[in-house]
Scaffold this motif. Structure first.
Motif, PDB file in Angstrom:
ATOM      1  N   LYS A  79       0.811  -1.216   0.000  1.00  0.00           N
ATOM      2  CA  LYS A  79       0.000   0.000   0.000  1.00  0.00           C
ATOM      3  C   LYS A  79       0.852   1.277   0.000  1.00  0.00           C
ATOM      4  O   LYS A  79       0.610   2.202   0.769  1.00  0.00           O
ATOM      5  N   ARG A  80       1.860   1.290  -0.871  1.00  0.00           N
ATOM      6  CA  ARG A  80       2.643   2.513  -1.040  1.00  0.00           C
ATOM      7  C   ARG A  80       3.204   2.527  -2.452  1.00  0.00           C
ATOM      8  O   ARG A  80       3.243   1.501  -3.125  1.00  0.00           O
ATOM      9  N   GLU A  81       3.615   3.711  -2.893  1.00  0.00           N
ATOM     10  CA  GLU A  81       4.202   3.813  -4.222  1.00  0.00           C
ATOM     11  C   GLU A  81       5.548   3.087  -4.225  1.00  0.00           C
ATOM     12  O   GLU A  81       6.369   3.279  -3.327  1.00  0.00           O
ATOM     13  N   THR A  82       5.747   2.235  -5.236  1.00  0.00           N
ATOM     14  CA  THR A  82       7.002   1.470  -5.299  1.00  0.00           C
ATOM     15  C   THR A  82       7.755   1.844  -6.583  1.00  0.00           C
ATOM     16  O   THR A  82       8.054   2.994  -6.797  1.00  0.00           O
ATOM     17  N   ARG A  83       8.047   0.852  -7.417  1.00  0.00           N
ATOM     18  CA  ARG A  83       8.802   1.138  -8.635  1.00  0.00           C
ATOM     19  C   ARG A  83       7.958   2.007  -9.572  1.00  0.00           C
ATOM     20  O   ARG A  83       6.733   1.907  -9.595  1.00  0.00           O
ATOM     21  N   PRO A  84       8.608   2.877 -10.351  1.00  0.00           N
ATOM     22  CA  PRO A  84       7.846   3.773 -11.236  1.00  0.00           C
ATOM     23  C   PRO A  84       7.097   3.010 -12.321  1.00  0.00           C
ATOM     24  O   PRO A  84       7.587   2.017 -12.858  1.00  0.00           O
ATOM     25  N   SER A  85       5.907   3.479 -12.629  1.00  0.00           N
ATOM     26  CA  SER A  85       5.126   2.910 -13.724  1.00  0.00           C
ATOM     27  C   SER A  85       5.694   3.411 -15.056  1.00  0.00           C
ATOM     28  O   SER A  85       6.505   4.344 -15.102  1.00  0.00           O
ATOM     29  N   ASP A  86       5.252   2.799 -16.145  1.00  0.00           N
ATOM     30  CA  ASP A  86       5.682   3.267 -17.471  1.00  0.00           C
ATOM     31  C   ASP A  86       5.294   4.717 -17.677  1.00  0.00           C
ATOM     32  O   ASP A  86       6.051   5.495 -18.268  1.00  0.00           O
ATOM     33  N   ARG A  87       4.111   5.097 -17.213  1.00  0.00           N
ATOM     34  CA  ARG A  87       3.656   6.484 -17.353  1.00  0.00           C
ATOM     35  C   ARG A  87       4.619   7.440 -16.636  1.00  0.00           C
ATOM     36  O   ARG A  87       4.999   8.480 -17.178  1.00  0.00           O
ATOM     37  N   GLU A  88       5.029   7.082 -15.430  1.00  0.00           N
ATOM     38  CA  GLU A  88       5.953   7.937 -14.679  1.00  0.00           C
ATOM     39  C   GLU A  88       7.320   8.010 -15.372  1.00  0.00           C
ATOM     40  O   GLU A  88       7.948   9.074 -15.422  1.00  0.00           O
ATOM     41  N   ILE A  89       7.772   6.890 -15.917  1.00  0.00           N
ATOM     42  CA  ILE A  89       9.050   6.880 -16.641  1.00  0.00           C
ATOM     43  C   ILE A  89       8.980   7.782 -17.862  1.00  0.00           C
ATOM     44  O   ILE A  89       9.907   8.572 -18.143  1.00  0.00           O
ATOM     45  N   LEU A  90       7.877   7.709 -18.596  1.00  0.00           N
ATOM     46  CA  LEU A  90       7.738   8.503 -19.824  1.00  0.00           C
ATOM     47  C   LEU A  90       7.688   9.998 -19.513  1.00  0.00           C
ATOM     48  O   LEU A  90       8.270  10.806 -20.245  1.00  0.00           O
ATOM     49  N   ILE A  91       7.000  10.374 -18.433  1.00  0.00           N
ATOM     50  CA  ILE A  91       6.945  11.800 -18.082  1.00  0.00           C
ATOM     51  C   ILE A  91       8.292  12.258 -17.521  1.00  0.00           C
ATOM     52  O   ILE A  91       8.712  13.401 -17.756  1.00  0.00           O
ATOM     53  N   SER A  92       9.002  11.376 -16.820  1.00  0.00           N
ATOM     54  CA  SER A  92      10.363  11.712 -16.379  1.00  0.00           C
ATOM     55  C   SER A  92      11.233  12.071 -17.589  1.00  0.00           C
ATOM     56  O   SER A  92      12.023  13.017 -17.554  1.00  0.00           O
ATOM     57  N   ARG A  93      11.084  11.287 -18.663  1.00  0.00           N
ATOM     58  CA  ARG A  93      11.844  11.560 -19.889  1.00  0.00           C
ATOM     59  C   ARG A  93      11.414  12.881 -20.532  1.00  0.00           C
ATOM     60  O   ARG A  93      12.233  13.616 -21.079  1.00  0.00           O
ATOM     61  N   LEU A  94      10.124  13.187 -20.463  1.00  0.00           N
ATOM     62  CA  LEU A  94       9.637  14.463 -21.014  1.00  0.00           C
ATOM     63  C   LEU A  94      10.266  15.653 -20.300  1.00  0.00           C
ATOM     64  O   LEU A  94      10.521  16.695 -20.907  1.00  0.00           O
ATOM     65  N   ILE A  95      10.496  15.510 -18.995  1.00  0.00           N
ATOM     66  CA  ILE A  95      11.130  16.580 -18.223  1.00  0.00           C
ATOM     67  C   ILE A  95      12.622  16.649 -18.537  1.00  0.00           C
ATOM     68  O   ILE A  95      13.193  17.729 -18.725  1.00  0.00           O
ATOM     69  N   ASP A  96      13.259  15.486 -18.581  1.00  0.00           N
ATOM     70  CA  ASP A  96      14.714  15.388 -18.767  1.00  0.00           C
ATOM     71  C   ASP A  96      15.168  15.974 -20.104  1.00  0.00           C
ATOM     72  O   ASP A  96      16.152  16.728 -20.178  1.00  0.00           O
ATOM     73  N   ARG A  97      14.449  15.624 -21.170  1.00  0.00           N
ATOM     74  CA  ARG A  97      14.954  15.913 -22.521  1.00  0.00           C
ATOM     75  C   ARG A  97      15.103  17.396 -22.831  1.00  0.00           C
ATOM     76  O   ARG A  97      16.108  17.797 -23.429  1.00  0.00           O
ATOM     77  N   PRO A  98      14.184  18.285 -22.447  1.00  0.00           N
ATOM     78  CA  PRO A  98      14.416  19.700 -22.763  1.00  0.00           C
ATOM     79  C   PRO A  98      15.394  20.418 -21.842  1.00  0.00           C
ATOM     80  O   PRO A  98      15.954  21.447 -22.225  1.00  0.00           O
ATOM     81  N   ILE A  99      15.614  19.887 -20.620  1.00  0.00           N
ATOM     82  CA  ILE A  99      16.520  20.603 -19.713  1.00  0.00           C
ATOM     83  C   ILE A  99      17.966  20.156 -19.871  1.00  0.00           C
ATOM     84  O   ILE A  99      18.899  20.937 -19.654  1.00  0.00           O
TER      85      ILE A  99
END
Length: 707
Positions: A79-99
């Motif tokens: 009952k807690r957030e564990t490994r990142p989901s695919d959605r979280e990984i994809l949005i992490s990449r969206l943040i990473d790529r322009p900065i």
């Protein structure tokens, strides 16, 4: 007392607010970005100094969706957030790529950006807020960063562009585009489209960039009020003697090595030149000498590759800027799969394999946006070490694999047939068996070929291509179908997928401070030429879907009345379980009354269909059933002709001759053939045994229900 700074701006229909100074004050920079009820907390923190052995910039970006933000407790046992989901990984990449391109190349201090969704209004997507927050947190911190940047999402529905559309609009939007950049130029594009033209895509990007400029100005205002002084960045290693020797003594050998077409042989030749130069120029156990050599040698590689393209229009493997590598396509390469294809372009190769399944095979997951998400189309991308001649530990997919697979999946999704025409779950696996640039676009091509091989009736075939850019002062060259070296030493990686009628997906990453709309427009036009050429090569091998594979399940759909769904299912699922048990078919039924029957055996599917019809259709006058006597009485017998459906056979209808007692002809538990002779307004059914004597059931499916 907190020293809080807060600024707001209206973008599209929504007001976005950035606040700093109240939460996470010990981070290098922290902001709370709010839009409606969605709030994202973003922090940026860096170590005090770089590690002595650092040879690259260790930037980590993590996007985390907290379930409490949506007022929910995570499902499952943990009952807690564990490994990142695919959605979280994809949005992490969206943040990473322009900065990432906006940090100085000599800045090697470990830096971490964390974006946490801490409050969610379901209609407002957190992704573009997270990009904005990451930029602002970096911009107001002491971390050297050539920002600000911002991200905007653009949709296209009913002929109109939507700025930061609601999540509910995206499933019916013909465009889902995230564009990020500075106030002067575009840095990143990520899009899925429903066969939009190049002109429409450019218009959407320009619209997004106008809003980006406003968000960048807002960040500048916040920095003026509370920004920290930036750290000093070390200068690039300087060693004029070493630089001169590399240029005069080794540049020619390096240029010759870069002219070798084969990737493996080219790498060997380059490494041989590098080791020879290193032996001469690097002082043993001298870290400064080692660091200077690594930097200056790479700068020489950078110069050789780029000048050859700009001045001579000659690329690493001898091609001109618009040339596509040799293409080879094969289908049906695997014997026992539902569909397969091998797509080879130069030294990049993808083995695409397709598996067809039923709705039960859909991928089910949970996110803060939805309690239950179902995907009936999946593309999984794998790139093992042997594809580049390396030893690499096998494990779960990394961020790159997830990102590449998602891009190819979005590209192919637009061309899938409607669910009511092809009611299958589809899984494609792209096994990258060789890699030298553009493996995600090779996955698009192998995926298209594999689906055609499996018999999937695509709207139209699509292909993908990766474009590159070399920009030197005011001169530039756009490269079609880039190699790994051109990606590494070039300025852009721009992937475009689509068919002859438009674009279905695109992804652009820039390694410089941005590109102009002029370059972007030319890149899109050149990508269309290359994509068309690749598609023509594919269609020479297979141009239309094969017949559905004999190994794939056959799915037949029946429409029943929604109010009869419960009759099909039966108490505790009894009826539907019996159909599955007796026929071996898979059955699925939804609330609208669509029944899907899946089987690899045609006779079994036909039997299941008869049983479904038997359970869900109303008796009609003249139909003959094999029923079972449930009760006898002085005036006749009650016969069950379907589970839970009984009719009365009056004593006068039991036999051709007059009888005095019902039990003279039938008793409880007997199987009897009966004919429907009357249906009254109240739904009561009158049956006749004498009219059915010697006849066979006209309604098939009766027998299995006699127990």
């Amino acid at each position: 007392m907190f020293n809080i700074t807060e600024k707001s701006i209206k973008i599209g229909e929504d007001e976005i607010t950035i606040e700093t100074g109240r939460i996470a004050r010990q981070a290098g920079g922290s902001v709370l970005v709010s839009c409606g009820g969605t709030q994202v907390l973003v922090t940026a923190t860096a170590a005090k100094e770089a590690q002595a052995t650092a040879s690259f910039f260790p930037l980590s970006v993590d996007y985390i969706e907290k379930f409490y933000s949506a007022g929910r407790i995570p499902g499952g046992y943990v009952k807690r957030e564990t490994r990142p989901s695919d959605r979280e990984i994809l949005i992490s990449r969206l943040i990473d790529r322009p900065i990432r391109p906006l940090f100085p190349e000599t800045y090697l201090v470990e830096t971490q950006v964390i974006a946490q969704v801490i409050s969610l209004e379901a209609k407002i997507s957190p992704a573009q807020l997270a990009i904005l927050g990451a930029s602002c947190a970096l911009h107001i911190s002491d971390i050297p960063f050539a920002g600000p940047v911002a991200g905007v999402r653009i949709g296209f529905k009913d002929g109109k562009f939507l700025i930061n559309p609601a999540e509910s609009d995206l499933p019916t939007s013909d465009l889902d585009l995230v564009v990020a950049g500075t106030k002067d130029a575009i840095l990143m594009v990520e899009a899925a489209a429903n066969f939009l033209t190049e002109a429409q895509i450019l218009e959407a990007i320009e619209l997004g960039h106008r809003e980006i400029k406003k968000l960048c100005d807002l960040q500048e205002q916040i920095r003026k009020l509370c920004g920290k002084e930036k750290r000093t960045v070390p200068e690039a290693p300087q060693n004029s003697d070493m630089k001169s020797i590399i240029s005069k003594k080794y540049a020619k050998s390096l240029k010759e090595a870069y002219s070798i077409a084969s990737k493996t042989e080219r790498k060997k030749a380059i490494e041989a030149v590098k080791q020879e130069a290193k032996l001469e120029l690097v002082i043993e156990n001298d870290k400064e000498s080692e660091k200077a050599f690594q930097y200056l040698f790479e700068m020489q590689e950078y110069k050789i590759l780029r000048s050859s393209i700009i001045k001579d229009n000659r690329r690493v493997d001898g091609r001109s800027s618009k040339d596509i590598r040799n293409i080879n396509c094969q289908v049906g390469v695997l014997k026992r799969t539902h569909g397969s294809a091998l797509f080879t372009r130069g030294e990049t190769q993808s083995l695409g394999v397709i598996t067809l399944g039923t709705q039960d095979d859909a991928q089910r997951s949970e996110s803060i946006m939805n309690v239950l998400e179902e995907k009936t189309f999946m593309l999984h991308y794998n790139m093992p070490g042997y594809s580049v001649g390396e030893v690499k530990r096998l494990g779960s997919p990394g961020r790159r694999e997830v990102g590449h697979g998602n891009l190819a999946e979005r590209a192919l999704k637009a061309t899938l047939p409607a669910k009511n025409r092809f009611p299958y779950s589809i899984r494609i696996v792209s096994e990258i068996t060789e890699s030298n640039g553009s493996s995600s676009m090779a996955s698009v091509c192998s995926g298209t070929l594999a689906m055609l091989d499996a018999g999937v009736p695509l709207k139209e075939p699509i292909a993908g291509i990766a474009m590159g850019l070399i920009l030197e002062d005011k001169e530039f060259a756009i490269l079609s179908d880039i190699l790994g070296d051109e990606d590494h030493l070039g300025d852009m990686d721009f992937k475009v997928a689509g068919g002859k009628n438009g674009i279905t997906a695109m992804q652009m990453d820039i390694k410089i401070s941005g590109i102009s709309m002029e370059i972007l427009e030319q890149a899109l036009a050149q990508a269309k030429e290359g994509r068309t050429l690749i598609l023509d090569n594919m269609l020479r091998v297979i141009s239309r879907p094969n017949d559905l594979s004999q190994l794939a399940p056959r799915i037949e759909q029946i429409k029943i009345k929604p109010e009869r769904v419960r009759d099909l299912i039966g108490p505790g699922g009894k009826n539907i379980k019996k159909i599955v048990s007796d026929t071996g078919c898979k059955l699925e039924v939804n609330d609208e009354g669509i029944v899907s029957i899946a089987s690899t055996d045609g006779n079994s599917a036909a039997k299941a269909k008869r049983m479904v019809n038997y359970l869900t259709t109303d008796p009609e006058i003249g139909e003959i059933y094999l029923g079972i006597v449930k009760k006898t009485a002085d005036f006749g017998a009650f016969v069950e002709i379907k589970p839970g459906v009984e009719g009365l056979v009056h004593i006068s209808q039991l036999a051709a001759t007059r009888i005095n007692k019902t039990e003279e002809v039938v008793k409880e538990g007997d199987e009897v053939m009966v004919k429907v002779i009357e249906l009254d307004r109240t739904g009561r059914i009158k049956l006749s045994r004498k009219d059915a004597i010697g006849k066979t059931p006209s309604v098939e499916g009766t027998k299995p229900w006699i127990v």
